[in-house]
Write a protein that holds these residues in place. Structure first.
Motif, PDB file in Angstrom:
ATOM      1  N   PRO A  56      -6.236 -34.784 -11.312  1.00 35.84           N
ATOM      2  CA  PRO A  56      -6.928 -34.631 -10.032  1.00 35.84           C
ATOM      3  C   PRO A  56      -8.383 -34.223 -10.221  1.00 35.84           C
ATOM      4  CG  PRO A  56      -5.531 -32.730 -10.455  1.00 35.84           C
ATOM      5  CD  PRO A  56      -5.231 -33.724 -11.536  1.00 35.84           C
ATOM      6  N   ASP A  57      -9.201 -34.549  -9.241  1.00 35.04           N
ATOM      7  CA  ASP A  57     -10.584 -34.081  -9.272  1.00 35.04           C
ATOM      8  C   ASP A  57     -10.578 -32.555  -9.200  1.00 35.04           C
ATOM      9  OD1 ASP A  57     -13.278 -34.288  -9.456  1.00 35.04           O
ATOM     10  OD2 ASP A  57     -13.624 -34.740  -7.343  1.00 35.04           O
ATOM     11  N   ALA A  58     -11.603 -31.936  -9.749  1.00 34.58           N
ATOM     12  CA  ALA A  58     -11.613 -30.484  -9.859  1.00 34.58           C
ATOM     13  C   ALA A  58     -12.958 -29.932  -9.434  1.00 34.58           C
ATOM     14  CB  ALA A  58     -11.294 -30.056 -11.292  1.00 34.58           C
ATOM     15  N   PRO A  59     -12.975 -28.699  -8.936  1.00 34.38           N
ATOM     16  CA  PRO A  59     -14.249 -28.072  -8.577  1.00 34.38           C
ATOM     17  C   PRO A  59     -15.101 -27.793  -9.799  1.00 34.38           C
ATOM     18  CG  PRO A  59     -12.460 -26.482  -8.429  1.00 34.38           C
ATOM     19  CD  PRO A  59     -11.831 -27.814  -8.656  1.00 34.38           C
ATOM     20  N   THR A  60     -16.403 -27.722  -9.587  1.00 29.24           N
ATOM     21  CA  THR A  60     -17.359 -27.460 -10.652  1.00 29.24           C
ATOM     22  C   THR A  60     -17.818 -26.011 -10.566  1.00 29.24           C
ATOM     23  OG1 THR A  60     -18.106 -29.753 -10.559  1.00 29.24           O
ATOM     24  CG2 THR A  60     -19.532 -28.186 -11.679  1.00 29.24           C
ATOM     25  N   VAL A  61     -17.698 -25.307 -11.676  1.00 30.74           N
ATOM     26  CA  VAL A  61     -18.005 -23.876 -11.736  1.00 30.74           C
ATOM     27  C   VAL A  61     -19.160 -23.650 -12.691  1.00 30.74           C
ATOM     28  CG1 VAL A  61     -17.141 -21.587 -12.355  1.00 30.74           C
ATOM     29  CG2 VAL A  61     -15.624 -23.236 -11.230  1.00 30.74           C
ATOM     30  N   LEU A  62     -20.155 -22.904 -12.238  1.00 28.99           N
ATOM     31  CA  LEU A  62     -21.275 -22.507 -13.084  1.00 28.99           C
ATOM     32  C   LEU A  62     -21.215 -21.000 -13.292  1.00 28.99           C
ATOM     33  CD1 LEU A  62     -24.032 -22.989 -14.516  1.00 28.99           C
ATOM     34  CD2 LEU A  62     -25.114 -22.625 -12.271  1.00 28.99           C
ATOM     35  N   PHE A  63     -21.318 -20.557 -14.536  1.00 24.63           N
ATOM     36  CA  PHE A  63     -21.385 -19.131 -14.826  1.00 24.63           C
ATOM     37  C   PHE A  63     -22.837 -18.698 -14.735  1.00 24.63           C
ATOM     38  CE2 PHE A  63     -17.569 -20.708 -16.896  1.00 24.63           C
ATOM     39  CZ  PHE A  63     -16.628 -19.869 -16.317  1.00 24.63           C
ATOM     40  N   SER A  64     -23.103 -17.751 -13.830  1.00 23.67           N
ATOM     41  CA  SER A  64     -24.477 -17.407 -13.484  1.00 23.67           C
ATOM     42  C   SER A  64     -24.558 -15.973 -12.980  1.00 23.67           C
ATOM     43  CB  SER A  64     -24.981 -18.363 -12.393  1.00 23.67           C
ATOM     44  OG  SER A  64     -26.141 -17.876 -11.767  1.00 23.67           O
ATOM     45  N   PRO A  65     -25.687 -15.275 -13.214  1.00 22.67           N
ATOM     46  CA  PRO A  65     -25.849 -13.920 -12.683  1.00 22.67           C
ATOM     47  C   PRO A  65     -25.783 -13.855 -11.158  1.00 22.67           C
ATOM     48  CG  PRO A  65     -27.483 -14.350 -14.382  1.00 22.67           C
ATOM     49  CD  PRO A  65     -26.824 -15.662 -14.081  1.00 22.67           C
ATOM     50  N   VAL A  66     -26.035 -14.967 -10.482  1.00 23.04           N
ATOM     51  CA  VAL A  66     -26.014 -14.942  -9.013  1.00 23.04           C
ATOM     52  C   VAL A  66     -24.613 -15.179  -8.464  1.00 23.04           C
ATOM     53  CG1 VAL A  66     -28.365 -15.838  -9.010  1.00 23.04           C
ATOM     54  CG2 VAL A  66     -26.480 -17.414  -8.621  1.00 23.04           C
ATOM     55  N   GLY A  67     -23.637 -15.411  -9.342  1.00 24.22           N
ATOM     56  CA  GLY A  67     -22.294 -15.748  -8.883  1.00 24.22           C
ATOM     57  C   GLY A  67     -21.508 -14.547  -8.402  1.00 24.22           C
ATOM     58  N   THR A  68     -20.349 -14.839  -7.820  1.00 18.81           N
ATOM     59  CA  THR A  68     -19.404 -13.815  -7.403  1.00 18.81           C
ATOM     60  C   THR A  68     -18.732 -13.233  -8.635  1.00 18.81           C
ATOM     61  OG1 THR A  68     -18.969 -15.014  -5.348  1.00 18.81           O
ATOM     62  CG2 THR A  68     -17.349 -13.366  -6.018  1.00 18.81           C
ATOM     63  N   VAL A  69     -18.627 -11.910  -8.687  1.00 13.32           N
ATOM     64  CA  VAL A  69     -18.048 -11.259  -9.861  1.00 13.32           C
ATOM     65  C   VAL A  69     -16.567 -11.623  -9.981  1.00 13.32           C
ATOM     66  CG1 VAL A  69     -17.515  -9.048 -10.952  1.00 13.32           C
ATOM     67  CG2 VAL A  69     -19.693  -9.364  -9.774  1.00 13.32           C
ATOM     68  N   LEU A  70     -16.175 -12.024 -11.182  1.00 12.84           N
ATOM     69  CA  LEU A  70     -14.794 -12.411 -11.448  1.00 12.84           C
ATOM     70  C   LEU A  70     -13.864 -11.219 -11.236  1.00 12.84           C
ATOM     71  CD1 LEU A  70     -13.146 -14.855 -12.506  1.00 12.84           C
ATOM     72  CD2 LEU A  70     -13.383 -13.880 -14.790  1.00 12.84           C
ATOM     73  N   SER A  71     -12.760 -11.440 -10.542  1.00 10.10           N
ATOM     74  CA  SER A  71     -11.806 -10.382 -10.229  1.00 10.10           C
ATOM     75  C   SER A  71     -10.396 -10.864 -10.519  1.00 10.10           C
ATOM     76  CB  SER A  71     -11.912  -9.986  -8.751  1.00 10.10           C
ATOM     77  OG  SER A  71     -11.480 -11.061  -7.924  1.00 10.10           O
ATOM     78  N   HIS A  72      -9.448  -9.926 -10.496  1.00 10.05           N
ATOM     79  CA  HIS A  72      -8.058 -10.304 -10.728  1.00 10.05           C
ATOM     80  C   HIS A  72      -7.574 -11.273  -9.655  1.00 10.05           C
ATOM     81  CE1 HIS A  72      -3.923  -9.923 -12.149  1.00 10.05           C
ATOM     82  NE2 HIS A  72      -3.570  -9.850 -10.880  1.00 10.05           N
ATOM     83  N   ALA A  73      -7.976 -11.035  -8.418  1.00  7.53           N
ATOM     84  CA  ALA A  73      -7.539 -11.912  -7.322  1.00  7.53           C
ATOM     85  C   ALA A  73      -8.031 -13.339  -7.539  1.00  7.53           C
ATOM     86  CB  ALA A  73      -8.032 -11.366  -5.983  1.00  7.53           C
ATOM     87  N   SER A  74      -9.284 -13.485  -7.964  1.00  4.02           N
ATOM     88  CA  SER A  74      -9.808 -14.831  -8.187  1.00  4.02           C
ATOM     89  C   SER A  74      -9.160 -15.473  -9.408  1.00  4.02           C
ATOM     90  CB  SER A  74     -11.330 -14.807  -8.326  1.00  4.02           C
ATOM     91  OG  SER A  74     -11.742 -13.988  -9.399  1.00  4.02           O
ATOM     92  N   VAL A  75      -8.857 -14.687 -10.439  1.00  3.72           N
ATOM     93  CA  VAL A  75      -8.152 -15.228 -11.601  1.00  3.72           C
ATOM     94  C   VAL A  75      -6.776 -15.746 -11.196  1.00  3.72           C
ATOM     95  CG1 VAL A  75      -7.020 -14.598 -13.779  1.00  3.72           C
ATOM     96  CG2 VAL A  75      -9.367 -13.880 -13.334  1.00  3.72           C
ATOM     97  N   GLU A  76      -6.091 -15.014 -10.345  1.00  2.26           N
ATOM     98  CA  GLU A  76      -4.779 -15.477  -9.873  1.00  2.26           C
ATOM     99  C   GLU A  76      -4.900 -16.796  -9.132  1.00  2.26           C
ATOM    100  OE1 GLU A  76      -3.039 -12.161  -7.683  1.00  2.26           O
ATOM    101  OE2 GLU A  76      -1.604 -11.948  -9.343  1.00  2.26           O
TER     102      GLU A  76
END
Length: 260
Positions: A84-104
């Protein structure tokens, strides 16, 4: 699930993908990781992927075209494989901080993602505006590139896959997990019972499982109140704290063993 990683340094990932308990996820295909180098899509003898920023200033900026061609190749490969097509993620200082909820959420996604590891001063903003769906940060600091952040996300996702950890319930007791109401995990001890003059807390040696579980809950509450009080406030707002939890927290500042 499949993760495609765009990186100028794919060799960094080799030991990561073949070491530790999470390698089971990659070797079994539970988490498929494919590495793509944007330099393979650059023109010229030098395969240039960066240039000086307009307006002047230090550093270099990654070019939009090699990144776009790389991303288009990934999407074509996914389509050819039936992925399937997938979202594109950029790792950046302006991004939302990674959390357990987002990892789940990422660990439950069947499509995975395309992970972009930036370098230098960053990416041409036009590429970000056109192609990036999400931006993620590890915290308020800057890394030399997005590779470490990508490995952090992959590791966190991989360990949540069935069969990866030796004990299926292990991750349920991790800090920030809903099973702990989003609080920090308690301290842990193992053999020997006495180590360099320090003994295991007697509560853990009692054999009373209900007493042990209460002690662990209180130690987790104490640690969270001391180190991350905002997590206690969030648990309270969500209605996750029991009357005994609240009673323990009410006495917490008065207990010198817990307030030191």
């Amino acid at each position: 699930m499949r993760f495609d990683v765009i990186t100028l340094f794919p060799e960094i990932f080799s030991p990561f993908l073949t070491s530790g308990v999470t390698r089971r996820a990659y070797e079994s295909g539970l988490v498929e990781v494919r590495l793509w180098n944007p330099r393979d899509f650059a023109d010229g003898n030098y395969r240039r992927v960066d240039d000086r920023p307009f307006g002047g200033g230090p550093g270099m900026v990654m070019l939009a075209e090699p990144l776009t061609l790389c991303l288009e190749s990934i999407r074509a490969d996914r389509a050819a494989c039936g992925a399937p097509d997938a979202p594109t993620v950029l790792f950046s200082p302006v991004g939302t901080v990674l959390s357990h909820a987002s990892v789940e959420r990422w660990s439950a996604s069947s499509s995975g993602a395309v992970l972009i590891c930036g370098r230098y001063e960053g990416l041409d903003q036009r590429f970000i505006d056109t192609h990036v769906d999400h931006q993620i940060s590890l915290g308020d600091f800057v890394l030399s590139g997005g590779e470490i952040a990508a490995m952090a996300l992959l590791d966190a996702v991989a360990r949540l896959q069935p069969g990866v950890l030796n004990d299926e319930g292990s991750h349920q007791m991790d800090s920030f997990n809903p099973a702990l109401d989003g609080l920090l995990d308690c301290p842990h001890y193992t053999r020997p019972e006495t180590w360099r003059g320090q003994s295991v807390p007697p509560e853990l040696m009692s054999g009373n499982h209900a007493h042990i579980e209460r002690w662990r809950r209180e130690q987790g509450l104490a640690l969270t109140q001391r180190q991350r009080p905002e997590l206690v406030r969030a648990a309270r707002r969500a209605g996750h704290l029991s009357k005994s939890d609240e009673a323990f927290l009410a006495d917490f500042p008065k207990n010198p063993d817990l307030d030191s």
